[in-house]
Design an enzyme around this catalytic site. Structure first.
Site, PDB file in Angstrom:
ATOM      1  N   ASP A   1      -0.737   6.702   6.791  1.00 37.56           N
ATOM      2  CA  ASP A   1      -0.864   5.398   6.982  1.00 37.56           C
ATOM      3  C   ASP A   1      -1.706   5.136   8.357  1.00 37.56           C
ATOM      4  O   ASP A   1      -1.739   5.810   9.049  1.00 37.56           O
ATOM      5  CB  ASP A   1       0.455   4.797   7.271  1.00 37.56           C
ATOM      6  CG  ASP A   1       0.660   3.211   6.975  1.00 37.56           C
ATOM      7  OD1 ASP A   1      -0.473   2.412   6.445  1.00 37.56           O
ATOM      8  OD2 ASP A   1       1.672   2.788   7.288  1.00 37.56           O
TER       9      ASP A   1
ATOM     10  N   ARG B   1       6.083  -8.693   1.216  1.00 32.61           N
ATOM     11  CA  ARG B   1       6.913  -8.299   2.220  1.00 32.61           C
ATOM     12  C   ARG B   1       7.291  -9.470   2.763  1.00 32.61           C
ATOM     13  O   ARG B   1       8.769  -9.780   3.044  1.00 32.61           O
ATOM     14  CB  ARG B   1       6.045  -7.416   3.185  1.00 32.61           C
ATOM     15  CG  ARG B   1       7.061  -7.129   4.455  1.00 32.61           C
ATOM     16  CD  ARG B   1       6.342  -6.422   5.473  1.00 32.61           C
ATOM     17  NE  ARG B   1       6.040  -5.181   5.116  1.00 32.61           N
ATOM     18  CZ  ARG B   1       4.767  -4.278   5.585  1.00 32.61           C
ATOM     19  NH1 ARG B   1       4.430  -4.717   6.626  1.00 32.61           N
ATOM     20  NH2 ARG B   1       4.524  -3.188   5.204  1.00 32.61           N
TER      21      ARG B   1
ATOM     22  N   LYS C   1       0.914  -1.215   0.027  1.00 31.72           N
ATOM     23  CA  LYS C   1       0.051   0.078  -0.052  1.00 31.72           C
ATOM     24  C   LYS C   1       0.926   1.115  -0.121  1.00 31.72           C
ATOM     25  O   LYS C   1       0.656   2.255  -0.578  1.00 31.72           O
ATOM     26  CB  LYS C   1      -1.002  -0.132   1.097  1.00 31.72           C
ATOM     27  CG  LYS C   1      -1.991  -1.038   1.124  1.00 31.72           C
ATOM     28  CD  LYS C   1      -2.995  -1.152   2.288  1.00 31.72           C
ATOM     29  CE  LYS C   1      -2.372  -1.335   3.635  1.00 31.72           C
ATOM     30  NZ  LYS C   1      -1.805  -2.867   3.618  1.00 31.72           N
ATOM     31  N   THR C   2       1.874   1.458   0.813  1.00 30.76           N
ATOM     32  CA  THR C   2       2.790   2.401   0.721  1.00 30.76           C
ATOM     33  C   THR C   2       3.654   2.370  -0.561  1.00 30.76           C
ATOM     34  O   THR C   2       3.871   3.591  -0.888  1.00 30.76           O
ATOM     35  CB  THR C   2       3.924   2.238   1.857  1.00 30.76           C
ATOM     36  OG1 THR C   2       2.897   2.319   3.326  1.00 30.76           O
ATOM     37  CG2 THR C   2       4.824   3.464   2.112  1.00 30.76           C
TER      38      THR C   2
ATOM     39  N   THR D   1      -5.409  -1.159   7.275  1.00 33.59           N
ATOM     40  CA  THR D   1      -5.366  -2.797   7.428  1.00 33.59           C
ATOM     41  C   THR D   1      -6.785  -3.104   7.869  1.00 33.59           C
ATOM     42  O   THR D   1      -7.035  -4.268   7.863  1.00 33.59           O
ATOM     43  CB  THR D   1      -4.453  -3.390   8.124  1.00 33.59           C
ATOM     44  OG1 THR D   1      -4.553  -2.784   9.585  1.00 33.59           O
ATOM     45  CG2 THR D   1      -3.138  -3.284   7.744  1.00 33.59           C
TER      46      THR D   1
END
Length: 342
Positions: A111, A219, A66-67, A160
């Site tokens: 975020d 990740r 997302k980032t 999230t």
């Protein structure tokens, strides 16, 4: 113009860090094909009109990019990228300071936006819609409200827990994107790209095997690739082979489905301590020594997607697939049969 080392893939191992693995454009961003296709349209339209991109809401499990996607939006628009997180915005002046210092068409990334305080969230409403800030000057009877104009900007909010975002805030985002776990071919492409950037020699079979253990999350894939590289360097000849991957996963207590020790412990608690369920999330969390938030945000989504546990109104229940994977014989549910004997 000199080509970026990151783009050209000419990075030395000393130059590599976490940021170098992040793609800089949509073409390098693996997976999420439908999302990318739509974003290309939105980006092109905004640039042709010379306007800011509409506000973007990104949701999905942690580690899906997302980032990274927010940074790519700024890079594709040729705009400044300013980033913060909701817990860091403690007072209204924190948000006002950031918004009054941005430039035209800036991508402003927040975020964990579901953790915004109500007073800051309300400030965002006017900023998002009218590109202005409401500010109170003075105190008591002499206090007055002043509207401070802001440059046109794009707010990108990531979370999230999309269900925890208030409806008024959610409705102000023009582009809503839900990111899902990646399939195996996309994870393979991510591993190949990362191994090339990190200069890690990998065999095709090794990449394929490793991709099955990454929980559908980039990740996790990059983290496992680094750890396997360490084992290949110390226990092998530096090449990531299929045998090295198997050895590494064994040492890391990760099985072929990507289940870690805590995943198996969760299943073991449900199956052996509570007869397969149903059992509440708090009880499971206490049993494995994790918080309920960690259980629900990190472990459960993958176990549910695999079909190993299911949520019911009474709690979590282990499925037949969980019994089969752990090689545990499922006991007959005698309680249901005995209930009709009285």
């Amino acid at each position: 113009m000199k080509k970026s080392k990151i783009l050209s893939g000419e990075l030395s191992e000393d130059d590599v860090n976490e940021k170098s693995l992040r793609p800089l454009c949509l073409d390098d961003f693996q997976g999420q094909h439908e999302i990318k296709d739509n974003l290309r349209v939105f980006l092109k339209a905004a640039k042709e009109r010379k306007e800011s991109l509409d506000h973007v809401f990104l949701s999905g499990p942690p580690g899906l990019g997302k980032t990274t996607l927010a940074f790519i939006l700024a890079n594709e628009m040729g705009s400044e990228f300013k980033v913060t997180s909701a817990p860091a915005l403690d007072k209204p002046k924190d948000l006002a300071g950031l918004l009054t210092s941005i430039n035209e068409h800036t991508i402003f990334f927040i975020d964990e936006i579901h953790r915004l305080k109500p007073v800051i969230e309300e400030m965002l409403y006017i900023a998002m819609e009218d590109f202005e800030l409401d500010w109170i000057i003075g105190q008591g009877p002499s206090a007055r409200s002043v509207r401070i104009p802001l440059p046109s900007f794009t707010l990108v909010g990531a979370t999230t827990k999309s269900g925890n975002v208030s409806s008024p805030l959610y409705s102000r985002f023009g582009i809503n994107i839900r990111m899902n776990l990646y399939n195996q071919p996309d994870i393979i492409n991510i591993l190949k790209r990362s191994s090339k950037i990190l200069n890690i020699p990998c065999e095709e079979k090794a990449i394929s095997l490793l991709s099955t253990c990454c929980r559908g999350t980039p990740r996790v894939a990059n983290r496992l690739l680094r750890r396997v590289r360490d084992f290949a360097q110390i226990k092998g000849d530096g090449v990531v082979s299929e045998d090295i991957v198997k050895y590494s996963l064994g040492k890391l207590n990760i099985d072929t489905l990507g289940l870690e020790a805590c995943d198996r412990e969760i299943l073991d608690v449900i199956i052996n301590k509570y007869s397969g369920g149903p059992v509440g999330a708090e009880t499971i969390a206490i049993s494995v020594g994790e918080t309920v938030e960690t259980l629900e945000d990190f472990y459960e989504p993958y176990l549910i997607q695999l079909g190993m546990i299911k949520r019911t109104p009474r709690g979590r229940v282990a499925t037949q697939f969980a019994y089969d994977h752990l090689k545990i014989a499922k006991k007959e549910d005698t309680n249901e049969n005995q209930r009709f004997l009285f």
